[in-house]
Design a protein around this motif. Structure first.
Motif, PDB file in Angstrom:
ATOM      1  N   GLU A  25      18.108 -12.006  25.624  1.00 42.22           N
ATOM      2  CA  GLU A  25      18.672 -10.839  26.295  1.00 42.22           C
ATOM      3  C   GLU A  25      18.501  -9.560  25.498  1.00 42.22           C
ATOM      4  OE1 GLU A  25      22.690 -12.039  26.947  1.00 42.22           O
ATOM      5  OE2 GLU A  25      22.205 -13.068  28.818  1.00 42.22           O
ATOM      6  N   SER A  26      18.483  -9.671  24.166  1.00 43.40           N
ATOM      7  CA  SER A  26      18.328  -8.478  23.341  1.00 43.40           C
ATOM      8  C   SER A  26      17.631  -8.825  22.037  1.00 43.40           C
ATOM      9  CB  SER A  26      19.682  -7.818  23.059  1.00 43.40           C
ATOM     10  OG  SER A  26      20.551  -8.711  22.402  1.00 43.40           O
ATOM     11  N   ALA A  27      17.131  -7.783  21.369  1.00 42.11           N
ATOM     12  CA  ALA A  27      16.404  -7.979  20.124  1.00 42.11           C
ATOM     13  C   ALA A  27      16.531  -6.725  19.270  1.00 42.11           C
ATOM     14  CB  ALA A  27      14.929  -8.278  20.401  1.00 42.11           C
ATOM     15  N   LEU A  28      16.315  -6.905  17.985  1.00 42.93           N
ATOM     16  CA  LEU A  28      16.324  -5.789  17.043  1.00 42.93           C
ATOM     17  C   LEU A  28      14.915  -5.594  16.518  1.00 42.93           C
ATOM     18  CD1 LEU A  28      18.181  -3.772  15.463  1.00 42.93           C
ATOM     19  CD2 LEU A  28      18.157  -5.446  13.603  1.00 42.93           C
ATOM     20  N   THR A  29      14.362  -4.396  16.722  1.00 39.44           N
ATOM     21  CA  THR A  29      13.039  -4.084  16.191  1.00 39.44           C
ATOM     22  C   THR A  29      13.192  -3.249  14.929  1.00 39.44           C
ATOM     23  OG1 THR A  29      10.841  -3.193  16.722  1.00 39.44           O
ATOM     24  CG2 THR A  29      12.733  -1.985  17.612  1.00 39.44           C
ATOM     25  N   LEU A  30      12.424  -3.593  13.897  1.00 38.99           N
ATOM     26  CA  LEU A  30      12.584  -2.985  12.582  1.00 38.99           C
ATOM     27  C   LEU A  30      11.321  -2.249  12.148  1.00 38.99           C
ATOM     28  CD1 LEU A  30      14.087  -6.001  12.576  1.00 38.99           C
ATOM     29  CD2 LEU A  30      14.845  -5.163  10.368  1.00 38.99           C
ATOM     30  N   ALA A  31      11.518  -1.214  11.336  1.00 37.46           N
ATOM     31  CA  ALA A  31      10.397  -0.496  10.741  1.00 37.46           C
ATOM     32  C   ALA A  31       9.695  -1.402   9.724  1.00 37.46           C
ATOM     33  CB  ALA A  31      10.883   0.777  10.063  1.00 37.46           C
ATOM     34  N   HIS A  32       8.378  -1.224   9.604  1.00 32.41           N
ATOM     35  CA  HIS A  32       7.593  -2.052   8.665  1.00 32.41           C
ATOM     36  C   HIS A  32       6.340  -1.288   8.266  1.00 32.41           C
ATOM     37  CE1 HIS A  32       4.830  -3.939  11.924  1.00 32.41           C
ATOM     38  NE2 HIS A  32       5.548  -2.994  12.500  1.00 32.41           N
ATOM     39  N   ASP A  33       5.212  -1.976   8.159  1.00 35.88           N
ATOM     40  CA  ASP A  33       3.975  -1.319   7.723  1.00 35.88           C
ATOM     41  C   ASP A  33       2.823  -1.670   8.673  1.00 35.88           C
ATOM     42  OD1 ASP A  33       3.984  -3.998   6.892  1.00 35.88           O
ATOM     43  OD2 ASP A  33       2.533  -3.597   5.306  1.00 35.88           O
ATOM     44  N   PRO A  34       2.871  -1.185   9.911  1.00 36.55           N
ATOM     45  CA  PRO A  34       1.821  -1.529  10.868  1.00 36.55           C
ATOM     46  C   PRO A  34       0.485  -0.863  10.551  1.00 36.55           C
ATOM     47  CG  PRO A  34       3.246   0.129  11.806  1.00 36.55           C
ATOM     48  CD  PRO A  34       3.875  -0.283  10.503  1.00 36.55           C
ATOM     49  N   LEU A  35       0.510   0.198   9.765  1.00 39.77           N
ATOM     50  CA  LEU A  35      -0.694   0.925   9.387  1.00 39.77           C
ATOM     51  C   LEU A  35      -0.733   1.083   7.869  1.00 39.77           C
ATOM     52  CD1 LEU A  35      -0.379   3.813  12.015  1.00 39.77           C
ATOM     53  CD2 LEU A  35      -1.934   1.860  12.164  1.00 39.77           C
ATOM     54  N   ARG A  36      -1.786   1.688   7.389  1.00 36.85           N
ATOM     55  CA  ARG A  36      -1.834   2.085   5.981  1.00 36.85           C
ATOM     56  C   ARG A  36      -0.932   3.308   5.848  1.00 36.85           C
ATOM     57  NH1 ARG A  36      -5.479   5.580   3.209  1.00 36.85           N
ATOM     58  NH2 ARG A  36      -5.523   5.174   0.975  1.00 36.85           N
ATOM     59  N   MET A  37       0.243   3.116   5.263  1.00 33.51           N
ATOM     60  CA  MET A  37       1.251   4.169   5.224  1.00 33.51           C
ATOM     61  C   MET A  37       0.974   5.109   4.051  1.00 33.51           C
ATOM     62  SD  MET A  37       2.693   2.960   7.884  1.00 33.51           S
ATOM     63  CE  MET A  37       4.387   3.110   8.395  1.00 33.51           C
ATOM     64  N   SER A  38      -0.069   5.921   4.202  1.00 28.31           N
ATOM     65  CA  SER A  38      -0.572   6.722   3.095  1.00 28.31           C
ATOM     66  C   SER A  38       0.246   7.981   2.836  1.00 28.31           C
ATOM     67  CB  SER A  38      -2.035   7.108   3.356  1.00 28.31           C
ATOM     68  OG  SER A  38      -2.163   7.732   4.625  1.00 28.31           O
ATOM     69  N   THR A  39       0.908   8.504   3.875  1.00 29.11           N
ATOM     70  CA  THR A  39       1.690   9.729   3.711  1.00 29.11           C
ATOM     71  C   THR A  39       2.996   9.604   4.493  1.00 29.11           C
ATOM     72  OG1 THR A  39       0.851  10.902   5.658  1.00 29.11           O
ATOM     73  CG2 THR A  39      -0.458  11.061   3.619  1.00 29.11           C
ATOM     74  N   SER A  40       3.919  10.498   4.211  1.00 29.86           N
ATOM     75  CA  SER A  40       5.189  10.502   4.926  1.00 29.86           C
ATOM     76  C   SER A  40       4.990  10.734   6.417  1.00 29.86           C
ATOM     77  CB  SER A  40       6.117  11.565   4.345  1.00 29.86           C
ATOM     78  OG  SER A  40       5.536  12.854   4.460  1.00 29.86           O
ATOM     79  N   ALA A  41       3.966  11.495   6.780  1.00 32.71           N
ATOM     80  CA  ALA A  41       3.722  11.770   8.198  1.00 32.71           C
ATOM     81  C   ALA A  41       3.456  10.485   8.965  1.00 32.71           C
ATOM     82  CB  ALA A  41       2.549  12.732   8.346  1.00 32.71           C
ATOM     83  N   VAL A  42       2.723   9.570   8.371  1.00 32.01           N
ATOM     84  CA  VAL A  42       2.440   8.284   9.028  1.00 32.01           C
ATOM     85  C   VAL A  42       3.723   7.479   9.192  1.00 32.01           C
ATOM     86  CG1 VAL A  42       1.113   6.142   8.925  1.00 32.01           C
ATOM     87  CG2 VAL A  42       0.099   8.264   8.087  1.00 32.01           C
ATOM     88  N   VAL A  43       4.523   7.434   8.144  1.00 37.54           N
ATOM     89  CA  VAL A  43       5.783   6.684   8.196  1.00 37.54           C
ATOM     90  C   VAL A  43       6.710   7.272   9.255  1.00 37.54           C
ATOM     91  CG1 VAL A  43       7.812   5.930   6.914  1.00 37.54           C
ATOM     92  CG2 VAL A  43       5.592   6.054   5.765  1.00 37.54           C
TER      93      VAL A  43
END
Length: 255
Positions: A25-43
């Motif tokens: 019925e529900s879920a929690l989605t979390l931040a992670h590293d889907p890309l190369r997190m090279s700069t704060s803008a990407v994050v």
């Protein structure tokens, strides 16, 4: 059922329908590293993506999604301090109910410092925290992880995730929650049941919650329902199964 740890941004639209059909019925989605997190803008764009896209995709399939945002240890960019300065604003958004996924990957000095800062932030906000434990050097890194938690946050605010037989004994003095990740290459439903049967007497059923950690890695969006089925086949009573697959996560995160 609740899947207490997913990465919705990596998953196709159809996964949310399959989860809902299976009884999640529900879920929690979390931040992670889907890309190369090279700069704060990407994050930060990753945070915005979670807030702007994934809730709608899940809701269209009958799945209620909430979010945890934070600086994953594999996402620490050169200008990470900018992310940390902006993080409180993201944590104040309506659909964000926790800080995460944070923790240690290699236990470098930088990782430990970023982890500590975020724990202190969550402690000040009284916010729940989802803590990562790695695949490599899992036991050694988890020992350091627990030590940092102990000194910087009320453990009742913390769930240590990806707990498996290699580290379960380390949780004896930890007073927070434990996430049991059932995911290909991590733990099968049968292995999860075996671990829980061996440890329930010591820790109690109220300390655990199930999740799939589905992401870009080999994943199964139905791992929580499959584990519930395995628990039923092993003769577990419905009350304990409900605690593991729904009630504990609902109470901890306020879902």
């Amino acid at each position: 059922m609740i899947d207490a740890h997913i990465h919705a941004d990596c998953r196709p639209y159809e996964d949310f329908k399959n989860m809902a059909v299976a009884g999640i019925e529900s879920a929690l989605t979390l931040a992670h590293d889907p890309l190369r997190m090279s700069t704060s803008a990407v994050v930060l764009d990753h945070f915005y993506r979670i807030l702007e896209n994934d809730f709608k995709r899940a809701a269209e399939n009958g799945l209620t999604l909430k979010a945890a945002l934070g600086l994953h240890p594999r996402s620490i960019c050169q200008d990470y301090k900018l992310v940390l300065r902006k993080l409180p604003w993201f944590l104040d958004q309506d659909l964000v109910i926790a800080l995460g996924e944070i923790g240690l990957e290699t236990a470098s000095n930088l990782e430990r410092e970023v982890f500590r800062i975020q724990l202190e932030m969550a402690n000040e906000l009284g916010m729940k925290v989802a803590v990562h434990t790695p695949r490599k050097n899992k036991r050694e890194v988890t020992i350091k992880t627990l030590s940092i938690i102990e000194g910087n946050i009320d453990p009742s605010l913390v769930v240590v995730d990806h707990v498996d037989p290699s580290i379960i004994d380390l949780m004896a003095d930890f007073e927070g929650m434990m996430g049991v990740t059932v995911q290909p290459q991590k733990m099968t439903p049968t292995e999860a049941v075996e671990m829980l049967e061996k440890t329930f007497g010591e820790y109690g059923p109220e300390r655990f919650m199930l999740d799939s950690d589905m992401s870009s890695s080999p994943s199964d969006p139905l791992s929580v329902p499959k584990t519930v089925h395995a628990l039923k086949m092993a003769g577990w009573d419905d009350k304990k199964i409900d605690m593991l697959s729904c009630k504990n996560a609902a109470q901890f995160y306020g879902l």
